[in-house]
Enzyme design. Structure first.
Site, short mmCIF file in Angstrom:
data_model
loop_
_atom_site.label_atom_id
_atom_site.label_comp_id
_atom_site.label_asym_id
_atom_site.label_seq_id
_atom_site.Cartn_x
_atom_site.Cartn_y
_atom_site.Cartn_z
N HIS A 61 0.81 -1.21 0.00
CA HIS A 61 0.00 0.00 0.00
C HIS A 61 0.85 1.26 0.00
O HIS A 61 1.95 1.29 0.55
CB HIS A 61 -0.90 0.03 1.25
N LYS A 70 5.73 6.01 7.64
CA LYS A 70 5.15 5.12 8.66
C LYS A 70 6.25 4.58 9.57
O LYS A 70 7.28 4.09 9.09
CB LYS A 70 4.43 3.95 8.01
N TYR A 130 1.18 1.27 13.89
CA TYR A 130 2.02 2.20 13.14
C TYR A 130 1.54 3.63 13.27
O TYR A 130 0.36 3.91 13.39
CB TYR A 130 2.16 1.79 11.68
N ASP A 167 -6.23 -6.20 -2.30
CA ASP A 167 -4.83 -6.58 -2.42
C ASP A 167 -4.62 -7.65 -3.49
O ASP A 167 -3.59 -7.68 -4.17
CB ASP A 167 -4.27 -7.04 -1.08
#
Length: 180
Positions: A61, A70, A130, A167
């Site tokens: 992603h 991140k 995250y 995905d």
């Protein structure tokens, strides 16, 4: 904390100092001053937490117009975590790096803007947390196929992973909108 470069410039493996005894442990997962002193002067705007079962693969992603940095870690279980350089102007474009993140090693990975990100759960389950430098914008989310042969990620899989419909139908790198 210990900050180590990975094979991809900008992607960093961060190992916090852990203080433990027979009662348990303590660590700082985020300290703005300590990170700035280590060259990571970051401002985070959003924290996320996901739980996934063994064999779940999430990614790859990224947000293109509003790219996110991140800082990722695992608080329960273990994952194989991957960053892919999606900056066409980079000499490392299309290359990947993968590390194990677990509740045992307590390591974190800094995935800067301009990189795709994904992970597969290698334990019975995993809690993945995250911090993000920009807000999540669903309309700006992009997904590169986790098994793109051009990238060639060596996922530690014995069977096909469990992936979302999004995905499973991710774009191949050759056809993807990427960073300049």
């Amino acid at each position: 904390m210990k900050v180590e470069p990975t094979a991809l410039p900008g992607v960093l493996l961060i190992t916090p100092r852990v203080f433990g005894d027979d009662r348990g442990f303590f660590l700082e997962s985020w300290n703005a001053k300590a990170f700035a002193d280590a060259g990571l002067d970051l401002e985070f705007v959003q924290d996320n937490h996901s739980r996934s079962g063994q064999g779940v693969l999430r990614g790859l992603h990224y947000q293109l117009s509003n790219p996110q940095g991140k800082l990722v870690r695992v608080t329960q279980g273990s994952v194989f975590d991957v960053a892919v350089d999606l900056r066409r102007s980079s000499p490392h474009f299309g290359q990947w790096v993968g590390v194990e993140l677990s509740d045992t090693n307590k390591a974190m990975l800094w995935v800067p803007p301009g990189f795709g990100h994904g992970f597969v759960v290698t334990s019975a389950s995993a809690d993945f947390q995250y911090k993000c430098t920009t807000f999540y914008e669903p309309a700006d989310e992009h997904c590169i196929r986790w098994n793109d042969p051009t990238i060639g990620i060596d996922w530690p899989l014995d069977t096909a992973p469990l992936v979302s419909a999004k995905d499973a139908t991710g774009t191949l790198l050759a056809d993807a909108a990427v960073f300049a």
